[in-house]
Design a protein around this motif. Structure first.
Motif, short mmCIF file in Angstrom:
data_model
loop_
_atom_site.label_atom_id
_atom_site.label_comp_id
_atom_site.label_asym_id
_atom_site.label_seq_id
_atom_site.Cartn_x
_atom_site.Cartn_y
_atom_site.Cartn_z
N ASN A 93 9.73 -6.09 -13.29
CA ASN A 93 10.59 -7.04 -13.99
C ASN A 93 11.06 -8.17 -13.07
N GLY A 94 10.15 -8.63 -12.21
CA GLY A 94 10.43 -9.74 -11.33
C GLY A 94 11.17 -9.39 -10.05
N ALA A 95 11.61 -8.15 -9.92
CA ALA A 95 12.34 -7.73 -8.71
C ALA A 95 11.43 -6.92 -7.81
N SER A 96 11.60 -7.11 -6.50
CA SER A 96 10.79 -6.41 -5.51
C SER A 96 11.44 -5.08 -5.14
N HIS A 97 10.60 -4.06 -5.01
CA HIS A 97 11.06 -2.72 -4.63
C HIS A 97 10.10 -2.17 -3.58
N ASP A 98 10.64 -1.36 -2.66
CA ASP A 98 9.74 -0.72 -1.72
C ASP A 98 8.97 0.39 -2.46
N CYS A 99 7.93 0.86 -1.83
CA CYS A 99 7.04 1.80 -2.51
C CYS A 99 7.69 3.16 -2.75
N LYS A 100 8.63 3.56 -1.93
CA LYS A 100 9.35 4.81 -2.18
C LYS A 100 10.18 4.68 -3.46
N ALA A 101 10.88 3.57 -3.61
CA ALA A 101 11.67 3.35 -4.82
C ALA A 101 10.76 3.29 -6.05
N ALA A 102 9.59 2.68 -5.90
CA ALA A 102 8.64 2.61 -7.01
C ALA A 102 8.19 4.00 -7.42
N ALA A 103 7.85 4.84 -6.44
CA ALA A 103 7.42 6.21 -6.74
C ALA A 103 8.54 6.99 -7.42
N ASP A 104 9.76 6.82 -6.94
CA ASP A 104 10.90 7.50 -7.57
C ASP A 104 11.06 7.05 -9.02
N HIS A 105 10.91 5.76 -9.26
CA HIS A 105 11.00 5.21 -10.62
C HIS A 105 9.92 5.83 -11.52
N LEU A 106 8.69 5.90 -11.01
CA LEU A 106 7.60 6.48 -11.81
C LEU A 106 7.85 7.96 -12.09
N ARG A 107 8.37 8.69 -11.11
CA ARG A 107 8.70 10.10 -11.33
C ARG A 107 9.77 10.25 -12.41
N ASN A 108 10.78 9.38 -12.38
CA ASN A 108 11.83 9.44 -13.39
C ASN A 108 11.30 9.13 -14.78
N LYS A 109 10.45 8.10 -14.89
CA LYS A 109 9.86 7.77 -16.19
C LYS A 109 9.00 8.92 -16.70
N LEU A 110 8.25 9.55 -15.80
CA LEU A 110 7.41 10.68 -16.18
C LEU A 110 8.26 11.84 -16.67
N ALA A 111 9.33 12.14 -15.97
CA ALA A 111 10.22 13.23 -16.37
C ALA A 111 10.83 12.93 -17.74
N TYR A 112 11.22 11.69 -17.97
CA TYR A 112 11.79 11.30 -19.25
C TYR A 112 10.78 11.45 -20.38
N ALA A 113 9.52 11.15 -20.10
CA ALA A 113 8.47 11.26 -21.13
C ALA A 113 8.19 12.70 -21.51
#
Length: 102
Positions: free
Chosen positions: A25-45
């Protein structure tokens, strides 16, 4: 590899990218934060995601809020959509896991 193992490997791959930035969404994140975000989305799904392909298409390609594609920006300035990048990585994983034993 099981589908769950492939998904874990894809997330781990993102987390361990060197000299890369994840753009969400236009904001930069380090790859650890990105992986954490993907894990959270996966858990939510929950149980909706059964395959690595579904993970890429439904979780790791774009924002569920804005619909904007996630990008990976490398140190040299090159950018690639995360979905395309992860599909290439999945093909690599599946290719290496289907090699016959010699």
């Amino acid at each position: 590899m099981t589908e769950a193992e492939k998904i874990k490997a894809l997330i781990d791959h993102i987390e361990n990218l060197k000299d890369a930035t994840f753009i969400r969404n236009g904001a930069s994140h380090d790859c650890k934060a990105a992986a954490d975000h993907l894990r959270n989305k996966l858990a939510y799904a929950g149980d909706e995601i059964k395959t690595a392909g579904q993970f890429i298409e439904q979780i790791a390609s774009k924002s569920s809020r804005s619909g904007k594609a996630y990008l990976i920006r490398f140190k040299d300035g090159r950018e690639i959509e995360s979905g395309k990048y992860l599909m290439e990585e999945l093909r690599r994983l599946e290719g290496s896991s289907t090699q016959p034993a010699k």
